[in-house]
Every structure is written in structure tokens, then in C-alpha cells.
Design a protein around this motif. Structure first.
Motif, PDB file in Angstrom:
ATOM      1  N   SER A  63      14.552 -87.579 -15.186  1.00  0.00           N
ATOM      2  CA  SER A  63      14.075 -88.290 -16.368  1.00  0.00           C
ATOM      3  C   SER A  63      15.141 -88.371 -17.448  1.00  0.00           C
ATOM      4  O   SER A  63      15.936 -87.444 -17.615  1.00  0.00           O
ATOM      5  N   SER A  69      14.301 -79.419 -19.503  1.00  0.00           N
ATOM      6  CA  SER A  69      13.372 -79.674 -18.404  1.00  0.00           C
ATOM      7  C   SER A  69      12.168 -78.741 -18.424  1.00  0.00           C
ATOM      8  O   SER A  69      11.090 -79.122 -17.965  1.00  0.00           O
ATOM      9  N   VAL A  72       9.496 -80.405 -20.222  1.00  0.00           N
ATOM     10  CA  VAL A  72       8.953 -81.531 -19.464  1.00  0.00           C
ATOM     11  C   VAL A  72       7.970 -81.019 -18.412  1.00  0.00           C
ATOM     12  O   VAL A  72       6.922 -81.636 -18.168  1.00  0.00           O
ATOM     13  N   ARG A  73       8.287 -79.895 -17.796  1.00  0.00           N
ATOM     14  CA  ARG A  73       7.339 -79.291 -16.853  1.00  0.00           C
ATOM     15  C   ARG A  73       5.996 -79.007 -17.538  1.00  0.00           C
ATOM     16  O   ARG A  73       4.922 -79.248 -16.967  1.00  0.00           O
ATOM     17  N   VAL A  89      12.977 -80.387 -11.741  1.00  0.00           N
ATOM     18  CA  VAL A  89      13.025 -81.413 -12.784  1.00  0.00           C
ATOM     19  C   VAL A  89      14.421 -81.382 -13.404  1.00  0.00           C
ATOM     20  O   VAL A  89      14.932 -80.307 -13.730  1.00  0.00           O
ATOM     21  N   VAL A  90      15.026 -82.549 -13.542  1.00  0.00           N
ATOM     22  CA  VAL A  90      16.325 -82.683 -14.212  1.00  0.00           C
ATOM     23  C   VAL A  90      16.163 -83.734 -15.304  1.00  0.00           C
ATOM     24  O   VAL A  90      15.627 -84.817 -15.060  1.00  0.00           O
ATOM     25  N   THR A  91      16.627 -83.411 -16.502  1.00  0.00           N
ATOM     26  CA  THR A  91      16.511 -84.350 -17.619  1.00  0.00           C
ATOM     27  C   THR A  91      17.877 -84.654 -18.231  1.00  0.00           C
ATOM     28  O   THR A  91      18.831 -83.884 -18.072  1.00  0.00           O
ATOM     29  N   ASP A  94      18.908 -81.791 -20.297  1.00  0.00           N
ATOM     30  CA  ASP A  94      19.663 -80.741 -19.604  1.00  0.00           C
ATOM     31  C   ASP A  94      21.152 -81.071 -19.573  1.00  0.00           C
ATOM     32  O   ASP A  94      22.005 -80.198 -19.764  1.00  0.00           O
TER      33      ASP A  94
END
Length: 301
Positions: A63, A69, A72-73, A89-91, A94
Motif C-alpha cells: 500500500s 505497516s 495498517v494491520r 504488509v508493506v507500506t 515503511d
């Protein structure tokens, strides 16, 4: 598979056949416009992510969210997405924190955004200042006001001063807009574009820029304990400029979801479950300089 300009793009009702037979080891799946709309999770996305993982496909939720992240989780759990639907999850948030920590000395940052974006800066590892004159760098995560417009006098004054000081701006979300429910709202990418148009220096981290794809490829290899090539990965997203172009540039196959970001441009706003007219798709692909391998209305199995 490499797809060339003018080559016909597949369409389908669901993604099952496209990912079958061990074609892909991993999926990089966008969130806004694909998994959820900022208000609720799409049931078909839940089923698809679970089914892909059941086939041994590693699912990374990728995202341009300008936050850590871990937050976001938490957001995804609140929206109703089960944790068993993904591996990691990778943002873009990050990527920003990682980049800031790699600088020597670490820059003192002026944060242009809202309080929820402060997770970008870790637990005190990065210094912040409210004084633009004392800053080394602007980090833009979002529009700082509830008014969703980029013509606010505050920006004109701030940017004029920052450009005079030759301050670079680091954009933590390259997206220009996103749909939240039925509303379209500006993202940090729109403000970064304004800063650049005024003569400011801008650096972007996240989709469609190469660093995030290499980071994800390395992360997938770590999770799977095996070598992973770009050809082993599939991108799923609703943004031609970010998701699909990023996949094209990285040599990664891609799936475009048409009920998301481009629904107005593709003429499906009133009937988002209907696939767009092929001619409108071609016009959008040519205009955005990006071409997917597969087109779906929604992410469904």
C-alpha cells in the motif's frame, strides 16, 4: 509474461484461472480500491486472498499508505479483514522510515500531514520540528486540513519559504487521489506535485518507484526461503499510474481492478461490476502509459 503495447488484454470474472497451475509464487495486492474502500472490506477480496494462500501463493499487501505497516494491520482488522488473508504488509510509510534512518546524519523533518501520519517517524528515531526554518526536509504524508483541496493559502506560504531555502520534500504517498466510500479525496502525491510545479525538489517512495518492488521481492524470498524472480510475482491494483505502471517497470505481471480509482474515467461509476468498454480501456492504458495483463471489475475468485 511480458505484455507489449497494443497486445490484447485479458478480461475475466475472477482471478482463479489466471493464478492457477503454479504460475506465480507471490502476489503484491493493493488495499484501497481493491481490498477495501476505506469504509468496508470487499467480500470477494477476502475469498480471493484466502484461496491464493491456500494454493501456496505468498500474499503481500502493498500500500501507498503513509504510515507504519503495524497501524495498517490494525486498520484492516477494524475493517474486518482476517489476518489469515495475508502474509505481510508493506507500506510506503515503511519505506520512508527506512530511508530516513539510512541518512547520515538523519535529517530534522517538518511533517506536512495529520497526526495519524506520525507513525512514519518511529518511536523518536527521527527528529521533528514545527519550524520550517529549522528543518532539513519536508515529509508530506497527507493534506493537513480536513478541507480536501490543494489551493489553501497555507501551502502557498509554506512552499514559497521552503523553496527559497531549497528544502527537498519527501512524499510518503505518491497517490494523487483515492476513493473513500463514494468520495474522492486528495493524497500527498497531489501536494508533492504542487511543490514540484513551483520549483521544489521532490523525492517519492512507494508505488510505482523501484525501491519498493525490490524490497518486496527480497521480503518474499525471505518468507519463502527460496529465490524469487520478478516473473514469479503478480501485482493487483486499481491504479494505472502506480500499481500497473510500477509492475510494468519492474517486469512484474499485473491485474487492474476497474471498480476503483479509474471508475469514472472508464465509465463504470454507476455499474462498477460491469467491465468497461475495451476502447475506453485502451484509451486509459495509452493515456497513463501502463498496461495490465488482466482486467477484473472487482477482485474475486
Amino acid at each position: 509474461m511480458h505484455i507489449r503495447a497494443g497486445q490484447p488484454v485479458q478480461t475475466a470474472a475472477g482471478i482463479e484461472a489466471f493464478v492457477s497451475a503454479g504460475r506465480y509464487k507471490a502476489v503484491l495486492c493493493d488495499l484501497w480500491g481493491v481490498v477495501h474502500n476505506g469504509v468496508s472490506v470487499h467480500q470477494g477480496a477476502i475469498e480471493s486472498l484466502r484461496a491464493m494462500r491456500a494454493q501456496g501463493i505468498t500474499v503481500i499487501l502493498l500500500s501507498n499508505a503513509p504510515r507504519a505497516s503495524v497501524t495498517v494491520r490494525e486498520q484492516l482488522a477494524g475493517l474486518g479483514l482476517p489476518p489469515g488473508c495475508y502474509d505481510d504488509v508493506v507500506t510506503s510509510g515503511d519505506m520512508v522510515f527506512r530511508w530516513l534512518c539510512e541518512q547520515s546524519p538523519r535529517p530534522r523533518c517538518y511533517h506536512l500531514g495529520q497526526s495519524w501520519g506520525l507513525s512514519l517517524f518511529g518511536q523518536g528515531e527521527i527528529s521533528l520540528t514545527d519550524d520550517i526554518d529549522a528543518a532539513d526536509l519536508i515529509v508530506c504524508s497527507a493534506l493537513p486540513f480536513e478541507e480536501e483541496r490543494i489551493s489553501h493559502p497555507f501551502y502557498d506560504e509554506l512552499f514559497t519559504k521552503a523553496i527559497a531555502q531549497k528544502l527537498p520534500l519527501l512524499c510518503a504517498n505518491p497517490d494523487l487521489t483515492v476513493h473513500k466510500g463514494e468520495s474522492e479525496v486528495y493524497c500527498a502525491g497531489a501536494l508533492a506535485g504542487k511543490y514540484h510545479s513551483l520549483g521544489g525538489q521532490v523525492r517519492y517512495l512507494g508505488k510505482p518507484y523501484p525501491e519498493v518492488y525490490q524490497f518486496c521481492q527480497d521480503r518474499i524470498a525471505d518468507l519463502r526461503k527460496e529465490k524469487v524472480e520478478a516473473s514469479d510475482i503478480l501485482v493487483i491494483g486499481d491504479g494505472l499510474r502506480t500499481d500497473i505502471r510500477g509492475g510494468n517497470q519492474a517486469g512484474i505481471d499485473s491485474v487492474l481492478i476497474t471498480s476503483g480509482l479509474h471508475r469514472d474515467q472508464l465509465g463504470v461509476t454507476d455499474h462498477p461490476s460491469v467491465l468497461p468498454d475495451p476502447k475506453r480501456l485502451e484509451l486509459a492504458f495509452n493515456e497513463m502509459g501502463a498496461r495490465p495483463n488482466l482486467v477484473l471489475s472487482y477482485l474475486s475468485w
